[in-house]
Motif scaffolding. Structure first.
Motif, PDB file in Angstrom:
ATOM      1  N   ASN A  17       0.813  -1.219   0.000  1.00  0.00           N
ATOM      2  CA  ASN A  17       0.000   0.000   0.000  1.00  0.00           C
ATOM      3  C   ASN A  17       0.846   1.267   0.000  1.00  0.00           C
ATOM      4  O   ASN A  17       0.385   2.316  -0.429  1.00  0.00           O
ATOM      5  N   HIS A  18       2.076   1.185   0.479  1.00  0.00           N
ATOM      6  CA  HIS A  18       2.892   2.382   0.620  1.00  0.00           C
ATOM      7  C   HIS A  18       4.127   2.421  -0.269  1.00  0.00           C
ATOM      8  O   HIS A  18       4.736   3.470  -0.435  1.00  0.00           O
ATOM      9  N   PHE A  19       4.515   1.273  -0.843  1.00  0.00           N
ATOM     10  CA  PHE A  19       5.736   1.220  -1.633  1.00  0.00           C
ATOM     11  C   PHE A  19       5.506   0.465  -2.937  1.00  0.00           C
ATOM     12  O   PHE A  19       4.687  -0.434  -3.002  1.00  0.00           O
ATOM     13  N   TYR A  20       6.283   0.855  -3.960  1.00  0.00           N
ATOM     14  CA  TYR A  20       6.360   0.078  -5.184  1.00  0.00           C
ATOM     15  C   TYR A  20       7.632  -0.748  -5.054  1.00  0.00           C
ATOM     16  O   TYR A  20       8.722  -0.207  -4.846  1.00  0.00           O
ATOM     17  N   VAL A  21       7.515  -2.051  -5.176  1.00  0.00           N
ATOM     18  CA  VAL A  21       8.635  -2.958  -4.947  1.00  0.00           C
ATOM     19  C   VAL A  21       9.121  -3.495  -6.294  1.00  0.00           C
ATOM     20  O   VAL A  21       8.335  -4.020  -7.082  1.00  0.00           O
ATOM     21  N   THR A  22      10.416  -3.346  -6.562  1.00  0.00           N
ATOM     22  CA  THR A  22      10.984  -3.798  -7.828  1.00  0.00           C
ATOM     23  C   THR A  22      12.463  -4.072  -7.676  1.00  0.00           C
ATOM     24  O   THR A  22      13.069  -3.765  -6.647  1.00  0.00           O
ATOM     25  N   GLU A  23      13.044  -4.645  -8.724  1.00  0.00           N
ATOM     26  CA  GLU A  23      14.491  -4.770  -8.787  1.00  0.00           C
ATOM     27  C   GLU A  23      15.011  -3.625  -9.649  1.00  0.00           C
ATOM     28  O   GLU A  23      14.232  -2.872 -10.199  1.00  0.00           O
ATOM     29  N   ARG A  24      16.323  -3.514  -9.753  1.00  0.00           N
ATOM     30  CA  ARG A  24      16.922  -2.492 -10.601  1.00  0.00           C
ATOM     31  C   ARG A  24      17.730  -3.152 -11.691  1.00  0.00           C
ATOM     32  O   ARG A  24      18.098  -4.318 -11.592  1.00  0.00           O
ATOM     33  N   GLN A  25      18.029  -2.381 -12.723  1.00  0.00           N
ATOM     34  CA  GLN A  25      18.809  -2.880 -13.844  1.00  0.00           C
ATOM     35  C   GLN A  25      20.184  -3.365 -13.393  1.00  0.00           C
ATOM     36  O   GLN A  25      20.651  -4.407 -13.801  1.00  0.00           O
ATOM     37  N   PHE A  26      20.835  -2.620 -12.522  1.00  0.00           N
ATOM     38  CA  PHE A  26      22.218  -2.940 -12.159  1.00  0.00           C
ATOM     39  C   PHE A  26      22.335  -3.795 -10.899  1.00  0.00           C
ATOM     40  O   PHE A  26      23.412  -4.272 -10.589  1.00  0.00           O
ATOM     41  N   ASP A  27      21.265  -3.995 -10.154  1.00  0.00           N
ATOM     42  CA  ASP A  27      21.267  -4.839  -8.946  1.00  0.00           C
ATOM     43  C   ASP A  27      20.126  -5.832  -9.027  1.00  0.00           C
ATOM     44  O   ASP A  27      19.130  -5.718  -8.316  1.00  0.00           O
ATOM     45  N   LYS A  28      20.256  -6.836  -9.863  1.00  0.00           N
ATOM     46  CA  LYS A  28      19.150  -7.751 -10.108  1.00  0.00           C
ATOM     47  C   LYS A  28      18.809  -8.638  -8.923  1.00  0.00           C
ATOM     48  O   LYS A  28      17.700  -9.124  -8.816  1.00  0.00           O
ATOM     49  N   LEU A  29      19.747  -8.858  -8.036  1.00  0.00           N
ATOM     50  CA  LEU A  29      19.499  -9.746  -6.909  1.00  0.00           C
ATOM     51  C   LEU A  29      19.022  -9.015  -5.661  1.00  0.00           C
ATOM     52  O   LEU A  29      18.802  -9.639  -4.632  1.00  0.00           O
TER      53      LEU A  29
END
Length: 123
Positions: A17-29
């Motif tokens: 509800n408060h955050f969008y959770v994702t990975e990044r291009q340069f830190d996939k893990l």
């Protein structure tokens, strides 16, 4: 068992509800948590830059009849943060659906992109 219940019933909804959770291009893990207001700004800026590059955002239903006649499908995109901008990632395997916004009316599904590209690749 109660730990699983707390995580799925309390913690997960609170985070989503408060955050969008994702990975990044340069830190996939690694997983990154963006406050929703900040993510909205980043996504809006990415959409503006895509529109400058001749991309079109379908957000109303008058395009539906044109899209259903197309031989090649289309896909939804999501954004993957890079160090200084956003990368577009499209899921070409899944069918795409446009929500009609009208209650009781079924939303149409559209062709997937991959089957159309497989025919092209076979040539």
């Amino acid at each position: 068992r109660w730990v699983c219940w707390i995580l799925s019933s309390v913690v997960r909804p609170l985070i989503s509800n408060h955050f969008y959770v994702t990975e990044r291009q340069f830190d996939k893990l690694r997983i990154f948590y963006y406050p929703k207001a900040l993510w909205r700004k980043l996504a809006d800026n990415a959409i503006i830059s895509l529109k400058k590059e001749n991309y079109v955002e379908f957000d109303d239903l008058h395009h539906v009849s044109k899209l259903q006649k197309r031989k090649i499908g289309f896909s939804r995109v999501r954004f993957l943060p890079k160090k200084d901008k956003m990368r577009i990632v499209a899921n070409t395997k899944a069918q795409c659906m446009i929500r009609t916004g009208k209650e009781g009316q079924r939303s149409p599904f559209f062709k997937r992109v991959n089957p159309s590209l497989q025919k092209l690749h076979a040539i």
